[in-house]
Scaffold this motif. Structure first.
Motif, PDB file in Angstrom:
ATOM      1  N   ILE A 111      -8.154  -3.692  18.570  1.00  0.00           N
ATOM      2  CA  ILE A 111      -7.603  -3.270  17.283  1.00  0.00           C
ATOM      3  C   ILE A 111      -6.239  -2.610  17.467  1.00  0.00           C
ATOM      4  N   ASP A 112      -6.109  -1.745  18.472  1.00  0.00           N
ATOM      5  CA  ASP A 112      -4.830  -1.073  18.715  1.00  0.00           C
ATOM      6  C   ASP A 112      -3.724  -2.085  19.019  1.00  0.00           C
ATOM      7  N   THR A 113      -4.042  -3.106  19.807  1.00  0.00           N
ATOM      8  CA  THR A 113      -3.024  -4.090  20.151  1.00  0.00           C
ATOM      9  C   THR A 113      -2.711  -4.993  18.968  1.00  0.00           C
ATOM     10  N   GLN A 114      -3.724  -5.319  18.161  1.00  0.00           N
ATOM     11  CA  GLN A 114      -3.441  -6.058  16.929  1.00  0.00           C
ATOM     12  C   GLN A 114      -2.461  -5.286  16.053  1.00  0.00           C
ATOM     13  N   ASN A 115      -2.690  -3.991  15.948  1.00  0.00           N
ATOM     14  CA  ASN A 115      -1.794  -3.155  15.142  1.00  0.00           C
ATOM     15  C   ASN A 115      -0.395  -3.113  15.735  1.00  0.00           C
ATOM     16  N   MET A 116      -0.301  -3.080  17.065  1.00  0.00           N
ATOM     17  CA  MET A 116       1.007  -3.077  17.727  1.00  0.00           C
ATOM     18  C   MET A 116       1.766  -4.368  17.415  1.00  0.00           C
ATOM     19  N   VAL A 117       1.076  -5.506  17.488  1.00  0.00           N
ATOM     20  CA  VAL A 117       1.714  -6.788  17.187  1.00  0.00           C
ATOM     21  C   VAL A 117       2.249  -6.787  15.758  1.00  0.00           C
ATOM     22  N   GLY A 118       1.431  -6.342  14.804  1.00  0.00           N
ATOM     23  CA  GLY A 118       1.879  -6.295  13.416  1.00  0.00           C
ATOM     24  C   GLY A 118       3.055  -5.359  13.218  1.00  0.00           C
ATOM     25  N   SER A 119       3.030  -4.208  13.888  1.00  0.00           N
ATOM     26  CA  SER A 119       4.117  -3.241  13.767  1.00  0.00           C
ATOM     27  C   SER A 119       5.428  -3.796  14.320  1.00  0.00           C
ATOM     28  N   ILE A 120       5.340  -4.527  15.441  1.00  0.00           N
ATOM     29  CA  ILE A 120       6.545  -5.121  16.010  1.00  0.00           C
ATOM     30  C   ILE A 120       7.102  -6.188  15.081  1.00  0.00           C
ATOM     31  N   LEU A 121       6.237  -6.988  14.497  1.00  0.00           N
ATOM     32  CA  LEU A 121       6.691  -7.993  13.533  1.00  0.00           C
ATOM     33  C   LEU A 121       7.424  -7.327  12.361  1.00  0.00           C
ATOM     34  N   ALA A 128       6.847 -12.123   6.556  1.00  0.00           N
ATOM     35  CA  ALA A 128       5.797 -13.097   6.271  1.00  0.00           C
ATOM     36  C   ALA A 128       4.797 -13.173   7.428  1.00  0.00           C
ATOM     37  N   ASP A 129       5.307 -13.139   8.665  1.00  0.00           N
ATOM     38  CA  ASP A 129       4.425 -13.168   9.837  1.00  0.00           C
ATOM     39  C   ASP A 129       3.592 -11.894   9.913  1.00  0.00           C
ATOM     40  N   GLN A 131       2.683 -10.030   7.393  1.00  0.00           N
ATOM     41  CA  GLN A 131       1.669 -10.100   6.339  1.00  0.00           C
ATOM     42  C   GLN A 131       0.480 -10.948   6.791  1.00  0.00           C
ATOM     43  N   GLN A 132       0.769 -12.109   7.350  1.00  0.00           N
ATOM     44  CA  GLN A 132      -0.292 -12.998   7.819  1.00  0.00           C
ATOM     45  C   GLN A 132      -1.124 -12.319   8.914  1.00  0.00           C
ATOM     46  N   HIS A 133      -0.439 -11.625   9.804  1.00  0.00           N
ATOM     47  CA  HIS A 133      -1.121 -10.967  10.919  1.00  0.00           C
ATOM     48  C   HIS A 133      -2.042  -9.852  10.414  1.00  0.00           C
ATOM     49  N   PHE A 134      -1.518  -8.978   9.545  1.00  0.00           N
ATOM     50  CA  PHE A 134      -2.332  -7.861   9.064  1.00  0.00           C
ATOM     51  C   PHE A 134      -3.496  -8.338   8.209  1.00  0.00           C
ATOM     52  N   ARG A 135      -3.296  -9.420   7.465  1.00  0.00           N
ATOM     53  CA  ARG A 135      -4.408  -9.965   6.677  1.00  0.00           C
ATOM     54  C   ARG A 135      -5.508 -10.506   7.583  1.00  0.00           C
ATOM     55  N   ALA A 136      -5.106 -11.177   8.663  1.00  0.00           N
ATOM     56  CA  ALA A 136      -6.098 -11.679   9.613  1.00  0.00           C
ATOM     57  C   ALA A 136      -6.834 -10.517  10.278  1.00  0.00           C
ATOM     58  N   MET A 137      -6.079  -9.477  10.615  1.00  0.00           N
ATOM     59  CA  MET A 137      -6.671  -8.285  11.221  1.00  0.00           C
ATOM     60  C   MET A 137      -7.673  -7.638  10.265  1.00  0.00           C
ATOM     61  N   LEU A 190       7.373 -13.336   0.095  1.00  0.00           N
ATOM     62  CA  LEU A 190       6.100 -12.695   0.393  1.00  0.00           C
ATOM     63  C   LEU A 190       5.100 -12.932  -0.730  1.00  0.00           C
ATOM     64  N   ASP A 191       3.873 -13.190  -0.334  1.00  0.00           N
ATOM     65  CA  ASP A 191       2.807 -13.454  -1.292  1.00  0.00           C
ATOM     66  C   ASP A 191       1.791 -12.329  -1.218  1.00  0.00           C
ATOM     67  N   ILE A 192       2.112 -11.213  -1.843  1.00  0.00           N
ATOM     68  CA  ILE A 192       1.213 -10.061  -1.833  1.00  0.00           C
ATOM     69  C   ILE A 192       0.761  -9.799  -3.263  1.00  0.00           C
ATOM     70  N   GLU A 193      -0.545  -9.842  -3.480  1.00  0.00           N
ATOM     71  CA  GLU A 193      -1.084  -9.801  -4.831  1.00  0.00           C
ATOM     72  C   GLU A 193      -1.461  -8.405  -5.296  1.00  0.00           C
ATOM     73  N   PHE A 194      -1.535  -7.442  -4.366  1.00  0.00           N
ATOM     74  CA  PHE A 194      -2.002  -6.121  -4.721  1.00  0.00           C
ATOM     75  C   PHE A 194      -0.874  -5.096  -4.673  1.00  0.00           C
ATOM     76  N   LYS A 195      -1.092  -4.013  -5.350  1.00  0.00           N
ATOM     77  CA  LYS A 195      -0.111  -2.939  -5.359  1.00  0.00           C
ATOM     78  C   LYS A 195      -0.352  -1.987  -4.181  1.00  0.00           C
ATOM     79  N   TYR A 196       0.673  -1.226  -3.864  1.00  0.00           N
ATOM     80  CA  TYR A 196       0.592  -0.262  -2.758  1.00  0.00           C
ATOM     81  C   TYR A 196      -0.620   0.642  -2.933  1.00  0.00           C
TER      82      TYR A 196
END
Length: 206
Positions: A111-121, A128-129, A131-137, A190-196
């Motif tokens: 999980i920590d490394t998944q978060n690192m990948v998303g943060s670097i993106l 867009a990448d 978003q896709q990564h965090f949604r998969a996570m 970006l295709d984000i359907e929800f609010k912050y």
């Protein structure tokens, strides 16, 4: 993310390993010696070369070390671009380890490394990448936190209650990543359907 290693001297390694041993493990240890000046003069160029060779040969600890070196600027200039593929490979390695062992520690590492990948993106502006990564996570962690007959991942891998908090921790991290995308949204593709607030409230509900 750089890993922990034994400070074995090149001389000791030469005594332990055959002279012609050209294994990734030996390259990593000698590279670390030159990186830290352990019984030898510091030679960052040689250190990076040896550790890179070990990583390219698939040595898991070398991959983790090299990712952290580029991210933190250890022995090299800080550069997120080359750090990303190593963190992505590390993420795949940790997922395999998690699926093999199912331990709580392996869950958190993945999980920590998944978060690192998303943060670097995000830092690289690849919205867009990211978003896709965090949604998969988020999808993975939802399965892990809901071990029912409908979730083979949760049923087979989550097991005891010790792993459940990490699944919720991962869901929260993924939602924070998606919330950051909304906060900094500049990309019209970006295709984000929800609010912050939806992501924040959802994370707090967990």
């Amino acid at each position: 993310y750089g890993g922990t290693y034994y400070k074995t001297s090149p001389q000791a390694l030469l005594r332990i390993a055959p002279h012609r041993d050209d294994s990734p493990q030996r390259k990593l240890h000698i590279g670390l010696a030159y990186l830290g000046g352990i019984d030898v003069e510091i030679n960052r160029e040689l250190a990076v070369s040896l550790i890179t060779e070990a990583a390219e040969e698939g040595h898991a600890s070398a991959i983790a070390k090299l990712a952290g070196m580029y991210y933190n600027g250890e022995g090299v200039a800080i550069d997120l671009e080359p750090s990303l593929p190593y963190y992505e490979q590390l993420c795949r390695n940790q997922e395999a380890e998690f699926r093999h062992t199912g331990t709580a520690e392996s869950v958190k590492d993945w999980i920590d490394t998944q978060n690192m990948v998303g943060s670097i993106l995000l830092e690289l502006g690849r919205s867009a990448d990211a978003q896709q990564h965090f949604r998969a996570m988020l999808h993975h962690c939802k399965k892990l936190s809901f071990p029912t007959i409908f979730s083979w991942q949760g049923r087979a891998l989550l097991g005891g209650s010790k792993k459940a908090p990490y699944a919720y921790y991962g869901k929260a991290l993924a939602r924070v990543g998606l919330a950051k995308l909304l906060e900094d949204k500049k990309d019209s593709d970006l295709d984000i359907e929800f609010k912050y607030d939806d992501y924040v409230d959802d994370a707090l509900d967990d």
